[in-house]
Design a protein around this motif. Structure first.
Motif, mmCIF file in Angstrom:
data_model
loop_
_atom_site.group_PDB
_atom_site.id
_atom_site.type_symbol
_atom_site.label_atom_id
_atom_site.label_comp_id
_atom_site.label_asym_id
_atom_site.label_seq_id
_atom_site.Cartn_x
_atom_site.Cartn_y
_atom_site.Cartn_z
ATOM 1 N N GLU A 190 -1.487 11.410 18.262
ATOM 2 C CA GLU A 190 -0.923 12.680 18.716
ATOM 3 C C GLU A 190 0.249 13.086 17.824
ATOM 4 N N ARG A 191 0.345 14.384 17.537
ATOM 5 C CA ARG A 191 1.506 14.933 16.834
ATOM 6 C C ARG A 191 2.422 15.532 17.886
ATOM 7 N N ALA A 192 3.636 15.039 17.952
ATOM 8 C CA ALA A 192 4.552 15.423 19.022
ATOM 9 C C ALA A 192 5.836 15.986 18.453
ATOM 10 N N ARG A 193 6.361 16.998 19.122
ATOM 11 C CA ARG A 193 7.666 17.546 18.791
ATOM 12 C C ARG A 193 8.460 17.771 20.076
ATOM 13 N N ILE A 194 9.779 17.877 19.935
ATOM 14 C CA ILE A 194 10.668 17.997 21.086
ATOM 15 C C ILE A 194 11.457 19.289 20.982
ATOM 16 N N LEU A 195 11.487 20.045 22.079
ATOM 17 C CA LEU A 195 12.270 21.276 22.158
ATOM 18 C C LEU A 195 12.926 21.282 23.536
ATOM 19 N N PRO A 196 14.180 20.850 23.629
ATOM 20 C CA PRO A 196 14.785 20.572 24.935
ATOM 21 C C PRO A 196 14.707 21.704 25.947
ATOM 22 N N ASP A 197 14.890 22.971 25.520
ATOM 23 C CA ASP A 197 14.994 24.060 26.486
ATOM 24 C C ASP A 197 13.694 24.816 26.704
ATOM 25 N N VAL A 198 12.565 24.292 26.261
ATOM 26 C CA VAL A 198 11.304 25.013 26.365
ATOM 27 C C VAL A 198 10.850 25.092 27.830
ATOM 28 N N THR A 199 10.324 26.242 28.237
ATOM 29 C CA THR A 199 9.850 26.444 29.612
ATOM 30 C C THR A 199 8.431 27.013 29.675
ATOM 31 N N LEU A 200 7.858 27.381 28.535
ATOM 32 C CA LEU A 200 6.556 28.059 28.523
ATOM 33 C C LEU A 200 5.413 27.055 28.614
#
Length: 319
Positions: A190-200
């Motif tokens: 899996e290719r994973a990324r982090i975006l702390p404030d994402v809500t969509l």
């Protein structure tokens, strides 16, 4: 993670802006030398920084560039980006309302309502089994049962050759167990990324079928919209790609080994309340290096503030 990427600017603009933190004022030639590029390559980036109000030009022969303080320049850019995302949310909901009652070819509704937690879980499993090429998703609340749960089916589908790309919200990494589950998936491909404030929140299969909340403002974990091939799915894919570009890559190798001894010392000094300049002197590095590394560590921990980073690092056993 770079400071200016979340507001739509690139690496070169970011490097030039951070260089001005140390240099205070500089010509394009001086900044280019600091950023490791030619003045000709740097000038478009400087124009974008000027347009965004992040730097100001002093004189013309030669032109000097001076930094506008981050707490003065960045809040308006952040507000503008939040406004753009809010408009995108409204547009998605408008499209869902328009398409919900309109039948697709062959009489199948473009949008179906999936109600009940068991039905939602069954839909997620079925979509994964039907996937042939790629699954893209934003892993964010609301969660069935109140928290993110491991996706056991993903490992077998990765083995079948289905690609997975996930953008994770801070809540998806709320504990070492959640991080360990994500690590197992990233090690499997899996290719994973982090975006702390994402809500969509969304789950899109082969860019043709999507599962998403009925509303992004009043979300119910046990109710979803199942959207078949349509303009709405195209919008969701574009939205995902925008979030993917802003998010920070998750380094499974780095997560496996944990932070280096130098990073642990840096986090401990930060948690004690020391300023960047004092930390830099203690570690024998530049203040700019300290700022960059702290930004990267905060992104990896899913933290928006240094206080949150200290709490998350303590929870992870890094301090």
């Amino acid at each position: 993670m770079f400071l200016l990427e979340p507001v739509g600017l690139g690496r070169l603009e970011n490097d030039a802006y951070l260089a001005l933190l140390d240099l205070k004022r500089a010509t394009a030639e001086e900044l280019a030398g600091n950023a490791g590029c030619s003045p000709a390559e740097l000038r478009p980036a400087l124009r974008r920084l000027l347009d965004h109000g992040l730097v100001q030009q002093i004189g013309f022969t030669p032109a000097l560039y001076a930094l506008v303080a981050p707490d003065e320049a960045l809040p308006s850019l952040i507000s503008r980006r939040r406004g753009d995302l809010a408009q995108m949310q409204m547009r998605i909901e408008e499209l869902a309302d328009r398409l919900r009652a309109r039948p697709a070819r062959g009489g199948t509704p473009v949008v179906e309502l999936v109600e009940g937690e068991d039905a939602v879980l069954a839909a997620v499993s079925r979509l994964q089994l039907e996937a042939r090429e790629e699954i893209i998703a934003v892993d964010a609340p609301p969660y069935i049962g109140g928290q993110s749960n491991p996706n056991d089916l993903e490992l077998s589908r990765l083995a079948d050759g289905v690609a997975y790309r996930f953008v994770y919200a801070r809540e998806a990494l709320a504990s070492p167990e959640h991080i360990a589950a994500m690590r197992r998936c990233t090690e499997a491909g899996e290719r994973a990324r982090i975006l702390p404030d994402v809500t969509l929140k969304m789950f899109v299969v082969d860019r043709t079928t999507a599962l998403l909340p009925v509303s992004y403002t009043d979300q119910d974990p046990g109710v979803r919209l199942l959207v078949h091939e349509s303009a709405l799915v195209d919008v969701l894919v574009c939205c995902f790609e925008s979030l993917w570009a802003r998010a920070t890559p998750f380094d499974s190798a780095g997560a496996e080994c944990g932070p280096s001894a130098k990073d642990r010392e840096l986090l401990a000094l930060m948690a004690s309340g020391m300023k960047d300049r004092t930390i830099a002197r203690s570690l024998g590095v530049t203040e700019r290096t300290v700022g960059r590394r702290l930004t990267e560590l905060m992104a990896g921990l899913g933290a928006e503030t240094r206080f949150q980073a200290g709490v998350q690092a303590a929870r992870a056993g890094w301090l």
